[in-house]
Design an enzyme around this catalytic site. Sequence first.
Site, PDB file in Angstrom:
ATOM      1  N   HIS A  53       0.709  -1.015  -0.098  1.00  0.00           N
ATOM      2  CA  HIS A  53       0.035   0.008  -0.007  1.00  0.00           C
ATOM      3  C   HIS A  53       0.897   1.425   0.013  1.00  0.00           C
ATOM      4  CE1 HIS A  53      -3.831  -2.209   1.981  1.00  0.00           C
ATOM      5  NE2 HIS A  53      -3.290  -2.679   0.776  1.00  0.00           N
ATOM      6  N   GLU A  55       0.819   3.984   1.956  1.00  0.00           N
ATOM      7  CA  GLU A  55       1.250   4.365   3.177  1.00  0.00           C
ATOM      8  C   GLU A  55       2.502   3.622   3.645  1.00  0.00           C
ATOM      9  OE1 GLU A  55      -3.351   4.489   3.610  1.00  0.00           O
ATOM     10  OE2 GLU A  55      -1.834   3.274   2.343  1.00  0.00           O
ATOM     11  N   CYS A  87      -2.668  -0.326   7.548  1.00  0.00           N
ATOM     12  CA  CYS A  87      -1.700   0.910   7.374  1.00  0.00           C
ATOM     13  C   CYS A  87      -1.835   1.925   8.554  1.00  0.00           C
ATOM     14  CB  CYS A  87      -2.151   1.621   6.187  1.00  0.00           C
ATOM     15  SG  CYS A  87      -1.383   0.798   4.629  1.00  0.00           S
ATOM     16  N   THR A 198     -19.787  -4.140 -33.764  1.00  0.00           N
ATOM     17  CA  THR A 198     -18.522  -3.358 -34.187  1.00  0.00           C
ATOM     18  C   THR A 198     -17.129  -4.316 -34.467  1.00  0.00           C
ATOM     19  OG1 THR A 198     -19.074  -1.902 -32.433  1.00  0.00           O
ATOM     20  CG2 THR A 198     -16.708  -1.998 -32.735  1.00  0.00           C
ATOM     21  N   ARG A 209      -1.814   0.280 -27.438  1.00  0.00           N
ATOM     22  CA  ARG A 209      -0.564   0.362 -28.421  1.00  0.00           C
ATOM     23  C   ARG A 209       0.061   1.641 -28.338  1.00  0.00           C
ATOM     24  NH1 ARG A 209      -4.943  -1.805 -31.301  1.00  0.00           N
ATOM     25  NH2 ARG A 209      -5.458   0.143 -32.465  1.00  0.00           N
TER      26      ARG A 209
END
Length: 367
Positions: A53, A55, A87, A198, A209
């Site tokens: 993480h 922190e 954390c 599509t 790319r």
Amino acid sequence: MTAADDEKFMTRALELSRRHTGLTGTNPSVGCVIVKDGEIVGEAVTAPGGRPHAEAQALAIAGDKARGATVYVTLEPCSHYGKTPPCANALVEAGVARVVTCLTDPDPRVSGRGLAILEEAGIIVENGLMEKEGRRALASYLMRQTKGRPYVTLKLAVSADGMLGRPGEEVAITGLLAKDEVHRLRAQADAILVGIGTVLADDPELTVRIPGMEDRSPTRIVLDRRLVLPLTSNLVRTAKDVPVIAVAGEPPLFSDDPDQAVIERREALRAAGVETLQCDPHDLELLLGALSTRGISSILVEGGAAVAKSFLNAGLVDRILLFQGIGTIDGNGLESPVVPSDIPDGFELVGEAAYGPDRAFEYERVS
């Protein structure tokens, strides 16, 4: 610290958080900045994959300088034991004096507990600084936590006369600079979604790319009720390198007496690396819930007109990105369901940009 100082350092934390958007899995991409005597002594963003993480990394960089310091973090520090210690506890042990956050973590394992740990240790806690900006930076994580579905961005490229192209014909509406920006958007998303129309019309690859960012290509999702995704398509050809999910409806693929040819096509797609998901492509809410359980927190819907309308009509679009070119589509054009002069109710303009001669408009849902 003055209010201006607080905003300056939180702005830096937000900048850091955006660096790994789309790279931290189901964990949020959090930014953390540690400040001592007006100088940054440690800063970090959640690592790719979600750990370590922010922190923990920032504290390791700051070392002893963290004692008595102010910590700026875009989300409430975690308070639960997972693969790493909390954390919040790490901040207490480091002896920080003050913690400033954008917002509370809606994760029920945290949700105020992290801030309570800090306060009980005598640390000054201030929550809510630049909350609106924090919610925007963490929109995908927050959506998945609060509504159990991915954050949906609808991206459309429209001509000056409001068209998406021509039926059965690939038409370049925007230039290279705008196309590069779309690739950066793909790199920040967990998945891209298109309709089978599509795919059949354009045979897209839907990968990132941009040199050096190819490994950030997201999962490709195709709404393909009858499972007609061509085995020779670019999506299938690259499925073993970048995941592809074909969302097929119940009949005939999953019926009690399925068509043998469909079964063979399904098996051929699986052999090529394509996953088939049984879910009615028309039930978008159910589909988004199923994708959320797979760890998908953000989806970029790229096409086409029918898919865009479906998401809009279902009220499942959270952000609209309109790229508008300067050319027109004469004759039999495909009308866009959204143009800058006609934005659906409940959205507001939050940003505008130019990519060469092309313009981009960003809208977010506010209701």
